[in-house]
Scaffold this motif. Structure first.
Motif, PDB file in Angstrom:
ATOM      1  N   GLU A  56       0.452  -1.301  -0.456  1.00 53.46           N
ATOM      2  CA  GLU A  56      -0.158  -0.028   0.333  1.00 53.46           C
ATOM      3  C   GLU A  56       0.270   1.311   0.189  1.00 53.46           C
ATOM      4  OE1 GLU A  56      -3.698  -1.509   2.170  1.00 53.46           O
ATOM      5  OE2 GLU A  56      -2.402  -0.673   3.053  1.00 53.46           O
ATOM      6  N   ILE A  57       0.303   1.877  -0.453  1.00 53.59           N
ATOM      7  CA  ILE A  57       0.798   3.333  -0.244  1.00 53.59           C
ATOM      8  C   ILE A  57       0.040   4.612  -0.008  1.00 53.59           C
ATOM      9  CG2 ILE A  57       1.440   5.510  -2.559  1.00 53.59           C
ATOM     10  CD1 ILE A  57       1.574   3.919  -4.442  1.00 53.59           C
ATOM     11  N   TYR A  58       1.260   5.097   1.103  1.00 54.45           N
ATOM     12  CA  TYR A  58       1.005   6.140   2.829  1.00 54.45           C
ATOM     13  C   TYR A  58       1.385   7.914   2.241  1.00 54.45           C
ATOM     14  CZ  TYR A  58      -0.733   1.598   4.632  1.00 54.45           C
ATOM     15  OH  TYR A  58      -0.470   0.617   5.026  1.00 54.45           O
ATOM     16  N   ASP A  59       0.467   8.944   2.357  1.00 55.35           N
ATOM     17  CA  ASP A  59       1.352  10.114   2.519  1.00 55.35           C
ATOM     18  C   ASP A  59       2.070  10.241   3.599  1.00 55.35           C
ATOM     19  OD1 ASP A  59       0.141  10.748   4.914  1.00 55.35           O
ATOM     20  OD2 ASP A  59      -1.200  13.079   4.449  1.00 55.35           O
ATOM     21  N   TYR A 303       5.911   5.316   2.622  1.00 57.34           N
ATOM     22  CA  TYR A 303       5.666   6.317   2.818  1.00 57.34           C
ATOM     23  C   TYR A 303       6.021   7.637   1.813  1.00 57.34           C
ATOM     24  CZ  TYR A 303       4.031   3.628   7.051  1.00 57.34           C
ATOM     25  OH  TYR A 303       2.997   2.821   7.285  1.00 57.34           O
ATOM     26  N   LEU A 304       5.038   8.021   1.401  1.00 57.79           N
ATOM     27  CA  LEU A 304       5.675   9.269  -0.172  1.00 57.79           C
ATOM     28  C   LEU A 304       5.831  10.627   0.843  1.00 57.79           C
ATOM     29  CD1 LEU A 304       3.136   9.191  -2.648  1.00 57.79           C
ATOM     30  CD2 LEU A 304       5.097   7.979  -2.571  1.00 57.79           C
ATOM     31  N   THR A 305       6.725  11.279   0.418  1.00 60.02           N
ATOM     32  CA  THR A 305       6.810  12.471   1.298  1.00 60.02           C
ATOM     33  C   THR A 305       5.444  13.282   0.951  1.00 60.02           C
ATOM     34  OG1 THR A 305       8.211  13.652  -1.425  1.00 60.02           O
ATOM     35  CG2 THR A 305       9.014  12.674   0.163  1.00 60.02           C
ATOM     36  N   ILE A 306       4.700  13.337  -0.098  1.00 59.68           N
ATOM     37  CA  ILE A 306       3.726  13.696   0.056  1.00 59.68           C
ATOM     38  C   ILE A 306       2.833  13.859   0.907  1.00 59.68           C
ATOM     39  CG2 ILE A 306       1.244  13.883  -1.386  1.00 59.68           C
ATOM     40  CD1 ILE A 306       3.392  15.054  -3.229  1.00 59.68           C
ATOM     41  N   ASP A 307       2.388  15.897   1.159  1.00 53.46           N
ATOM     42  CA  ASP A 307       1.096  15.935   1.870  1.00 53.46           C
ATOM     43  C   ASP A 307      -0.332  15.377   1.612  1.00 53.46           C
ATOM     44  OD1 ASP A 307      -0.941  17.713   3.992  1.00 53.46           O
ATOM     45  OD2 ASP A 307       1.196  18.011   5.166  1.00 53.46           O
ATOM     46  N   LEU A 308      -1.522  15.180   2.275  1.00 52.25           N
ATOM     47  CA  LEU A 308      -2.357  14.192   1.554  1.00 52.25           C
ATOM     48  C   LEU A 308      -3.442  16.112   1.518  1.00 52.25           C
ATOM     49  CD1 LEU A 308      -4.128  12.556   0.526  1.00 52.25           C
ATOM     50  CD2 LEU A 308      -5.131  11.876   3.135  1.00 52.25           C
ATOM     51  N   ASP A 309      -3.247  16.209   2.375  1.00 49.77           N
ATOM     52  CA  ASP A 309      -4.583  18.044   2.892  1.00 49.77           C
ATOM     53  C   ASP A 309      -3.885  18.471   1.778  1.00 49.77           C
ATOM     54  OD1 ASP A 309      -5.503  16.437   4.444  1.00 49.77           O
ATOM     55  OD2 ASP A 309      -4.269  17.684   6.223  1.00 49.77           O
ATOM     56  N   VAL A 310      -2.252  18.835   1.513  1.00 52.56           N
ATOM     57  CA  VAL A 310      -2.001  20.001   0.669  1.00 52.56           C
ATOM     58  C   VAL A 310      -2.087  19.698  -0.788  1.00 52.56           C
ATOM     59  CG1 VAL A 310      -0.384  21.146  -0.106  1.00 52.56           C
ATOM     60  CG2 VAL A 310      -0.418  21.124   2.530  1.00 52.56           C
TER      61      VAL A 310
END
Length: 672
Positions: A56-59, A303-310
């Protein structure tokens, strides 16, 4: 006495049990012995692959971006005694069920369009790919696409009772089955992730679908819809070419693999280990029992560096801003042709990509269903503008020229140049849009004074400008995990590649971000982060770390890597950064950041586009005195850089609300 009765009761129970066993055995071996014997002979066993759930891929905070769920796939296997007529009929019948229930069948791989007039789908104009394919498949060179359809219709005995649409459908599936080795041992996936209605429709009439089995398999789940489509990419059924390259790694013909984006880049990490089950089949090829022999092992979590909210805020802002520009194009006399857009935000302290969005976007889930429509869309929603789109930076390039001129002592921070509006170079005249009077480098950035940068750039020379462009990462890959364009830097070498001369006037155009200067939004964000950081530019990255599926064991952590470091005089750098601060206070970004609770530094740019509205570019970083985030926004044919402001503001707004993000969850705390 009591014990004697107890023993009598037990003996009686044993006698009854023995009688039942004798009756049952008699039924199995004597009464129905012949029938059961014939059934046992007709049943076969085979080993079936069991698909492992992909990781799975997470923020960055451990929130799921891509997950898994269990779904149904329809698989077809040749059964003893099955002829072409039966195979063709089952293909047509199952596809009718798929259509009635809104399910998408597996794409066929025949390189011919699916509607008349038929045409080959090879992309090369020279026809080499077509010739090579015909040679491999033993198709006569002179055959047209229509004749190729007829060739395969004859080969697969698709007779005249079928319509043209039905014939093309059957031929396409049969061709794909052929190259995938369809046989009694190798099944073919007719459709994946089908609805329960399809499962019921087929199972209710199982006797009409010999060789067809309904299998349960893990399916990719996207809880946030279209979010991050260009970053995440997609998975798909392995092609015959991919299979030939990967079969030694244990891939099967019915496996799904990463096709694009991070799904492809991280294939080895996300892919789990395939398991095995022993299947018992009846004479119609249907599975009677499935017995696990070797369990499947799930892939690793990412785990990505992406912030889901942003990311959500960015995509929403791009969509709404483009719509607003178009809605007001009659009032502004430009923006009627507004097209795509992109935005990127980078953590200045480590190069982590906080958000990356490209507009228009698409649904990964419905990719196959909508592929033809997506491909023909004039705005090209499949194109990742953030990484592959290259744009003239316009006036956002002026900070670079200002730094270069200061560092090379062409000007000083307090050097004043009088804007004469027209800069003369021989017989050529180069115009400034407004009369700005005396300006220094800071006020020239704030006012976007072309005359000042014509002067500084001309004195500096194109070689020095190109040298600093290289130092700031332009014209070369950033090193991010996904495929990206290098872009081009305006210089004599770039012209020479096209056998064109370099004229002195080109230096003036290059000084204000025009001519051959073409960079990606990611490069622009990285460039601004280097200005904000004081000279350090980190390698941008999307992957923070990889862990075992349960999040307990680290597999790899992405290292923080410097791409370049420029040593600059603090006074020079402060003068340029102060110019960007003035843009936010009283310049073209005043509308968005003058009274903003956090001090922001910004610069807008407008780049001319042949035959349409100008492109808009907006770059910024914040906070001004303690930089954390660098942003770049591009909106094609928006009319100007200031119209990109709402997107930059939405990104910084969302970023500043990071304190409201959920608490760190399993695994992610290990990444800090």
């Amino acid at each position: 006495m009591d014990n004697r009765k107890r023993y009598v009761f037990l003996y009686a129970m044993l006698v009854v049990f023995a009688i039942i066993c004798i009756i049952r055995l008699s039924d199995l071996q004597i009464v129905n012995g012949k029938e059961n014997y014939e059934k046992s002979l007709s049943r076969t066993q085979r080993t079936v692959s069991v698909s492992a759930p992909r990781g799975e891929i997470y923020d960055r905070y451990g929130r799921v971006i891509v997950g898994n769920r269990m779904g149904f796939s329809v698989e077809f296997q040749r059964v003893k005694g099955m002829d072409d007529a039966e195979i063709n009929g089952i293909i047509l019948k199952t596809h009718g069920v798929f259509k009635n229930n809104g399910d998408t069948p597996a794409s066929d791989e025949l390189p011919v369009t699916d509607k008349r007039p038929y045409a080959f789908t090879f992309s090369d104009k020279e026809g080499k790919a077509e010739a090579s394919w015909k040679k491999e498949m033993q198709i006569p060179d002179e055959y047209t696409a229509a004749e190729t359809i007829e060739h395969y219709a004859e080969l697969f005995n698709v007779d005249g009772k079928y319509t043209d649409t039905e014939k093309r459908l059957i031929v396409g599936v049969r061709y794909t089955m052929l190259i995938r080795g369809f046989s009694t041992n190798i099944s073919y996936t007719l459709a994946g992730d089908v609805s329960k209605d399809t499962v019921v429709s087929i199972k209710e009439h199982y006797d009409e679908y010999r060789g067809v089995n309904i299998m349960t398999k893990p399916v990719r789940e996207y809880p946030h819809g279209r979010l991050g489509a260009h970053i995440l990419g997609r998975t798909g059924l392995i092609s015959d070419t991919e299979y030939s390259e990967l079969k030694e790694d244990g891939y099967g013909m019915n496996d799904y693999i990463g096709k694009e984006g991070l799904e492809k880049y991280l294939e080895k990490d996300l892919r789990g280990k395939t398991g095995r089950s022993v299947a018992e089949q009846d004479e119609d090829g249907h599975y009677v029992t499935l017995t696990e022999a070797e369990p499947a092992v799930s892939g690793n979590s990412v785990y990505l560096t992406i912030d889901l909210d942003v990311q959500k805020a960015t995509e929403k802002a791009l969509r709404e801003t483009v719509a607003d520009i178009y809605a007001h194009h009659e009032d502004r006399n430009y923006g009627a042709d507004v097209a795509g857009a992109a935005a990127v935000a980078i953590d200045i302290e480590n190069g982590e990509v906080i958000c990356m969005a490209s507009y228009p976007d698409y649904s990964i889930k419905d990719y196959n269903k909508n592929y033809s429509k997506l491909l023909s869309d004039k705005n090209n929603p499949l194109f990742n503008r953030a990484l592959s789109g290259t744009y003239s930076p316009g006036s956002t390039f002026k900070m670079l020229v200002g730094i270069a001129a200061l560092e090379e002592n062409v000007i000083l921070p307090d050097t004043l140049i009088f804007d004469e509006v027209i800069y003369k170079l021989g017989e050529s005249h180069f115009k400034c849009l407004h009369e700005h009077g005396f300006v220094n480098v800071s006020t020239a950035i704030k006012d976007s004074c072309n005359y000042f940068f014509y002067t500084a750039g001309h004195k500096l020379g194109i070689d020095k400008i190109a040298e600093y462009a290289d130092k700031f990462g332009f014209g070369k890959n950033t090193g991010i995990e996904l495929q990206e364009e290098k872009g081009t830097v305006a210089c004599p070498e770039t012209k020479a590649e096209r056998n064109e001369p370099w004229y002195e006037g080109y230096t003036l155009q290059a000084s204000i971000g025009q001519d051959d200067n073409r960079f990606t939004p990611l490069q622009m964000a990285s460039y601004v982060s280097q200005i904000a950081s004081g000279g350090v530019r980190y390698r941008p990255h999307l992957v923070k770390g990889i862990y075992s599926y349960d999040g307990d064991e680290p597999v790899s952590i992405t290292p923080i890597t410097e791409n370049d470091r420029i040593v600059m005089d603090k006074e020079n750098l402060d003068a340029v950064r102060y110019g960007m601060r003035l843009v936010a206070l009283s310049g073209t970004a005043e509308e968005y950041f003058k009274d903003y609770p956090v001090e922001v530094a910004a610069k807008t740019g407008t780049a001319e586009v042949y035959g349409g509205s100008d492109n808009g570019i907006f770059v910024a970083y914040a906070p001004y005195d303690n930089p954390k985030i660098a942003v770049a926004v591009v909106i094609e044919r928006s009319g100007g850089g200031s119209y990109c402001g709402p997107v930059a503001k939405a990104i910084i707004d969302a970023y500043l609300n990071a304190e409201n993000a959920p608490e760190l969850t399993l695994g992610i705390d290990k990444l800090y």
